[in-house]
Design a protein around this motif. Structure first.
Motif, PDB file in Angstrom:
ATOM      1  N   ALA A  33      46.626  35.115  44.239  1.00 32.36           N
ATOM      2  CA  ALA A  33      44.646  35.109  43.824  1.00 32.36           C
ATOM      3  C   ALA A  33      45.041  34.060  45.721  1.00 32.36           C
ATOM      4  O   ALA A  33      45.066  32.755  45.349  1.00 32.36           O
ATOM      5  CB  ALA A  33      44.215  34.249  42.761  1.00 32.36           C
ATOM      6  N   PRO A  34      44.462  34.866  46.195  1.00 31.23           N
ATOM      7  CA  PRO A  34      44.471  34.085  47.773  1.00 31.23           C
ATOM      8  C   PRO A  34      44.151  33.277  47.920  1.00 31.23           C
ATOM      9  O   PRO A  34      44.071  31.486  49.105  1.00 31.23           O
ATOM     10  CB  PRO A  34      43.770  35.023  48.783  1.00 31.23           C
ATOM     11  CG  PRO A  34      43.060  36.026  48.344  1.00 31.23           C
ATOM     12  CD  PRO A  34      43.646  35.988  46.679  1.00 31.23           C
ATOM     13  N   ASN A  35      42.449  32.881  47.610  1.00 28.57           N
ATOM     14  CA  ASN A  35      42.222  31.565  47.530  1.00 28.57           C
ATOM     15  C   ASN A  35      41.845  30.226  46.475  1.00 28.57           C
ATOM     16  O   ASN A  35      40.537  29.363  46.457  1.00 28.57           O
ATOM     17  CB  ASN A  35      40.129  32.328  47.410  1.00 28.57           C
ATOM     18  CG  ASN A  35      39.736  31.929  49.010  1.00 28.57           C
ATOM     19  OD1 ASN A  35      40.480  31.987  50.130  1.00 28.57           O
ATOM     20  ND2 ASN A  35      38.648  33.241  49.459  1.00 28.57           N
ATOM     21  N   LEU A  36      42.620  30.788  45.183  1.00 30.74           N
ATOM     22  CA  LEU A  36      43.202  29.542  44.728  1.00 30.74           C
ATOM     23  C   LEU A  36      44.390  28.723  45.093  1.00 30.74           C
ATOM     24  O   LEU A  36      44.835  29.236  45.326  1.00 30.74           O
ATOM     25  CB  LEU A  36      43.327  30.566  43.441  1.00 30.74           C
ATOM     26  CG  LEU A  36      42.269  30.581  42.310  1.00 30.74           C
ATOM     27  CD1 LEU A  36      40.936  31.282  42.576  1.00 30.74           C
ATOM     28  CD2 LEU A  36      42.879  31.202  41.121  1.00 30.74           C
ATOM     29  N   GLU A  52      45.864  26.362  40.672  1.00 26.17           N
ATOM     30  CA  GLU A  52      44.757  26.919  39.835  1.00 26.17           C
ATOM     31  C   GLU A  52      45.659  28.385  39.203  1.00 26.17           C
ATOM     32  O   GLU A  52      44.788  29.041  38.824  1.00 26.17           O
ATOM     33  CB  GLU A  52      43.910  27.208  40.876  1.00 26.17           C
ATOM     34  CG  GLU A  52      43.493  25.831  41.311  1.00 26.17           C
ATOM     35  CD  GLU A  52      41.798  25.284  42.105  1.00 26.17           C
ATOM     36  OE1 GLU A  52      40.942  24.558  42.255  1.00 26.17           O
ATOM     37  OE2 GLU A  52      41.788  26.844  42.995  1.00 26.17           O
ATOM     38  N   LYS A  61      46.025  26.250  48.830  1.00 23.62           N
ATOM     39  CA  LYS A  61      45.663  27.170  49.019  1.00 23.62           C
ATOM     40  C   LYS A  61      46.566  28.348  49.080  1.00 23.62           C
ATOM     41  O   LYS A  61      47.566  28.488  49.994  1.00 23.62           O
ATOM     42  CB  LYS A  61      44.550  28.153  49.600  1.00 23.62           C
ATOM     43  CG  LYS A  61      43.161  27.055  49.368  1.00 23.62           C
ATOM     44  CD  LYS A  61      41.835  28.269  50.492  1.00 23.62           C
ATOM     45  CE  LYS A  61      40.321  27.196  49.396  1.00 23.62           C
ATOM     46  NZ  LYS A  61      39.929  27.158  50.634  1.00 23.62           N
ATOM     47  N   ARG A  72      37.690  32.450  37.437  1.00 25.15           N
ATOM     48  CA  ARG A  72      38.602  32.824  39.240  1.00 25.15           C
ATOM     49  C   ARG A  72      37.777  33.259  40.327  1.00 25.15           C
ATOM     50  O   ARG A  72      37.488  33.362  41.494  1.00 25.15           O
ATOM     51  CB  ARG A  72      39.624  33.813  38.728  1.00 25.15           C
ATOM     52  CG  ARG A  72      40.768  33.919  39.941  1.00 25.15           C
ATOM     53  CD  ARG A  72      40.582  36.054  40.445  1.00 25.15           C
ATOM     54  NE  ARG A  72      40.819  36.082  41.812  1.00 25.15           N
ATOM     55  CZ  ARG A  72      40.791  37.485  41.772  1.00 25.15           C
ATOM     56  NH1 ARG A  72      40.115  38.413  41.078  1.00 25.15           N
ATOM     57  NH2 ARG A  72      40.734  38.104  42.978  1.00 25.15           N
ATOM     58  N   LYS A  88      35.358  30.990  41.812  1.00 27.92           N
ATOM     59  CA  LYS A  88      36.485  30.489  42.779  1.00 27.92           C
ATOM     60  C   LYS A  88      36.604  31.048  44.176  1.00 27.92           C
ATOM     61  O   LYS A  88      36.126  30.668  45.364  1.00 27.92           O
ATOM     62  CB  LYS A  88      37.197  29.348  42.152  1.00 27.92           C
ATOM     63  CG  LYS A  88      37.459  28.383  41.343  1.00 27.92           C
ATOM     64  CD  LYS A  88      38.656  27.930  41.184  1.00 27.92           C
ATOM     65  CE  LYS A  88      38.484  27.085  39.766  1.00 27.92           C
ATOM     66  NZ  LYS A  88      39.588  27.332  38.826  1.00 27.92           N
ATOM     67  N   GLU A  89      37.055  32.327  44.040  1.00 25.81           N
ATOM     68  CA  GLU A  89      36.994  32.620  45.335  1.00 25.81           C
ATOM     69  C   GLU A  89      35.896  33.153  46.019  1.00 25.81           C
ATOM     70  O   GLU A  89      36.389  33.059  47.203  1.00 25.81           O
ATOM     71  CB  GLU A  89      37.632  34.230  44.689  1.00 25.81           C
ATOM     72  CG  GLU A  89      38.866  34.458  44.226  1.00 25.81           C
ATOM     73  CD  GLU A  89      40.198  34.288  45.050  1.00 25.81           C
ATOM     74  OE1 GLU A  89      39.650  34.857  46.397  1.00 25.81           O
ATOM     75  OE2 GLU A  89      41.369  35.062  45.372  1.00 25.81           O
ATOM     76  N   ARG A 118      34.543  29.596  47.259  1.00 23.94           N
ATOM     77  CA  ARG A 118      34.900  29.401  48.321  1.00 23.94           C
ATOM     78  C   ARG A 118      35.331  30.183  50.238  1.00 23.94           C
ATOM     79  O   ARG A 118      36.031  30.154  50.574  1.00 23.94           O
ATOM     80  CB  ARG A 118      36.940  28.842  48.764  1.00 23.94           C
ATOM     81  CG  ARG A 118      36.711  28.021  47.258  1.00 23.94           C
ATOM     82  CD  ARG A 118      38.125  27.788  46.358  1.00 23.94           C
ATOM     83  NE  ARG A 118      38.214  26.916  45.494  1.00 23.94           N
ATOM     84  CZ  ARG A 118      39.318  26.152  45.015  1.00 23.94           C
ATOM     85  NH1 ARG A 118      40.338  27.274  45.089  1.00 23.94           N
ATOM     86  NH2 ARG A 118      39.236  25.429  43.431  1.00 23.94           N
ATOM     87  N   LYS A 160      38.399  45.157  47.205  1.00 21.87           N
ATOM     88  CA  LYS A 160      39.957  43.967  47.192  1.00 21.87           C
ATOM     89  C   LYS A 160      40.925  43.621  46.556  1.00 21.87           C
ATOM     90  O   LYS A 160      42.109  43.671  47.173  1.00 21.87           O
ATOM     91  CB  LYS A 160      39.132  42.213  48.183  1.00 21.87           C
ATOM     92  CG  LYS A 160      40.674  41.776  49.187  1.00 21.87           C
ATOM     93  CD  LYS A 160      39.837  40.681  50.175  1.00 21.87           C
ATOM     94  CE  LYS A 160      40.812  40.325  50.808  1.00 21.87           C
ATOM     95  NZ  LYS A 160      40.136  38.506  50.427  1.00 21.87           N
ATOM     96  N   ASP A 161      40.199  43.569  45.851  1.00 24.95           N
ATOM     97  CA  ASP A 161      41.617  42.995  44.431  1.00 24.95           C
ATOM     98  C   ASP A 161      42.597  44.598  43.395  1.00 24.95           C
ATOM     99  O   ASP A 161      43.051  44.005  43.851  1.00 24.95           O
ATOM    100  CB  ASP A 161      40.692  42.906  42.804  1.00 24.95           C
ATOM    101  CG  ASP A 161      40.474  41.039  43.107  1.00 24.95           C
ATOM    102  OD1 ASP A 161      41.146  40.133  43.501  1.00 24.95           O
ATOM    103  OD2 ASP A 161      39.369  40.694  42.111  1.00 24.95           O
ATOM    104  N   LEU A 215      47.443  41.689  43.039  1.00 26.41           N
ATOM    105  CA  LEU A 215      47.265  40.736  41.949  1.00 26.41           C
ATOM    106  C   LEU A 215      46.230  41.607  40.774  1.00 26.41           C
ATOM    107  O   LEU A 215      47.032  40.813  39.662  1.00 26.41           O
ATOM    108  CB  LEU A 215      46.296  39.867  42.374  1.00 26.41           C
ATOM    109  CG  LEU A 215      45.324  38.684  41.710  1.00 26.41           C
ATOM    110  CD1 LEU A 215      46.627  38.034  40.538  1.00 26.41           C
ATOM    111  CD2 LEU A 215      44.316  37.708  41.819  1.00 26.41           C
TER     112      LEU A 215
END
Lengths: 240, 253
Positions: free
Chosen positions: A89-92, A96, A132, B9, B12-13, B16, B78-79, B84
């Motif tokens: 997960a790029p922003n974690l 995390e 990150k 998650r 947070k994505e 941020r 995107k996911d 991921l």
């Protein structure tokens, strides 16, 4: 040694193309088993079928006794995968990411934190634990990706081309980490690097265009072909 | 448990990503300020109430939700394009865990966005000598919830149905449609004709009007606006769940 994975006549067709052709083999518990082959050999498709990411056209496989056809939920609980592509997960942050995957597999917040710290220590991720994931180099991301697969305490770990695109030093670092797991977890590894299969694996399966051409330990393959190094063995088997 | 971990998650994505603040908070508040300035420049004789703060606040809050749709669409698409999600497909997570996981943080962000927009409108109102009734504002807030769910549903739908490049484009079409026929800065009832027919056939105008009802004390068309808004909300959300589930099955075929 008991069998961790039994693959029985496993086949995958995409239209008229046979990606995996009636594959039969057994992987023992605790060993590192390498699928070796060039691009399009069927290595990734095999892993995708074993992890429930692709449905087989026919045949079955038992992962610690659970069928990938009828008991996929159980199969998913006992295994984990580090895919070929970057899968973080790029922003974690690194920490995390680890806690996130542990949580997905049902670990409580406290246990997830503990396990994340264990993985950080095991893979030497201390210097990047609060960075990150998107800011890390390819080598670090691969390490994190494998740590994310391992944090769920899988009985079977699938590593799809774990060192693809890494420089020599990063590759060696990663090999060191994988070697630490030997005997503790059954590892299925796909690679097209001969040296990698030779360095890490207990057993090797050579695949060409979906067909299993040979399987055995390095010494067994040497005896079979009369060649010394794996590259010559591979070429000898592939060229028949 | 899996849904809440995934939701954590997702939040947070999104939080941020600086673009979230620019589009989801900054843009509606700036528009609110600009439109209020325009309102103060319109002579009272023109009898143009669409830019009055009590009409503008719910309209801008509604418009802000379209950016939440854009972010949901971008995140889901995107996911889907990264490994991921491939890793997660190999985990014990089910399709419903993903959908709930995407929805929950967006509901919280959407509610925060509406409240911040209303807070800004309250201040602008005071500057103009208008005091909002807090209870009516809260009722208006509740009226925006079905639309919030609808836009999250549309975001998940577009993010699941098309790729990373097409999803923002489709969301932009909806944002433009809301701008044109939502009645936020255009008096649709005054226009009439085809524009009014189109506006009334789509859920956006009804969603905006529904949010305006408590602040304008006019509940005459409450039933129609509510029916259209909730109906489209359910349709889009159910479609999102169906398309996400079928795409997940197709990805693992």
């Amino acid at each position: 040694m008991s069998a961790a994975i039994e693959i029985i006549n496993l086949r995958k067709e995409f239209g008229s193309k046979t990606a995996v052709n009636d594959l039969n083999l057994t992987v023992n518990e605790g060993e590192i088993f390498a699928f070796l082959g060039v691009n399009g050999a069927g290595k990734t498709t095999t892993i995708r079928m074993l992890t429930g990411l692709t449905k087989p056209t026919s045949g079955d496989a038992k992962v610690l006794g659970y069928s990938i056809l009828t008991q996929l939920d159980e199969v998913k609980k006992i295994g984990n995968l580090s895919p070929q592509e970057t899968s973080v997960a790029p922003n974690l942050t690194v920490k995390e990411n680890l806690e996130f995957i542990a949580g997905i597999y049902g670990f409580s917040k406290e246990i997830s934190k503990e396990k994340a710290n264990e993985m950080i220590e095991l893979f030497g991720l201390e210097e990047v634990e609060n960075s990150k994931a998107k800011t890390l180099s390819g080598g670090w991301q691969r390490k994190v990706s494998i740590a994310m697969a391992l944090i769920t305490e899988p009985k079977v770990l699938y590593l799809d081309e774990p060192t693809l695109g890494l420089d020599v030093l990063a590759r060696r670092e990663l090999w060191k980490a994988i070697r630490l797991l030997k005997g503790k977890v059954t590892i299925i590894l796909t690679t097209h690097y001969m040296e990698e299969a030779q360095e890490l694996s207990d057993n090797i399966a050579i695949m060409v265009k979906g067909n299993l051409m040979a399987t055995g330990t390095l010494s067994e393959l040497r005896a079979k072909t009369g060649k010394e190094n794996l590259e010559d063995i591979f070429i000898s088997i592939v060229e028949g | 448990m899996k849904s809440s971990v995934f939701a954590g998650r997702v939040s947070k994505e999104v939080t941020r990503d600086p673009l979230s603040y620019i589009f989801c908070l900054g843009f509606p508040i700036i528009m609110l300020a600009i439109m209020s300035l325009i309102d103060s420049s319109i002579p009272a004789q023109a009898n143009m109430t669409v830019f009055h703060i009590y009409n503008l606040a719910p309209g801008m809050a509604y418009f802000g939700l379209t950016f939440l749709m854009l972010f949901t669409g971008m995140l889901v698409s995107k996911d889907r394009s990264t490994a991921l999600l491939l890793r997660l497909y190999a985990s014990p997570m089910k399709a419903i865990n993903y959908v709930i996981g995407y929805t929950l943080p967006m509901i919280i962000l959407g509610c925060a966005q509406i409240l911040i927009c209303f807070g800004a409108a309250f201040v602008v109102g005071l500057c103009q000598g208008y005091t909002f009734d807090i209870v009516k504002m809260l009722i208006s807030f509740l009226m925006l919830i079905p639309s919030l769910l609808m836009f999250i549903g549309v975001g998940i739908l577009f993010g699941s149905a098309v790729g990373e490049k097409a999803a923002p484009g489709l969301c932009s079409i909806i944002i433009s449609a809301v701008g044109m026929v939502g009645g936020i800065w255009m008096d649709i009832d005054g226009l009439g004709g085809v524009i009014k027919d189109v506006a009334q056939a789509l859920p956006f105008y009804h969603g905006v009007q529904l949010a305006r009802l408590p602040l304008t004390n006019n509940y005459d068309s409450f039933g129609v606006h509510m029916l259209w808004t909730v109906g489209f909300g359910i349709i889009f959300y159910v479609l999102a769940v169906v398309i996400f589930t079928s795409k997940m099955k197709k990805d693992t075929k």
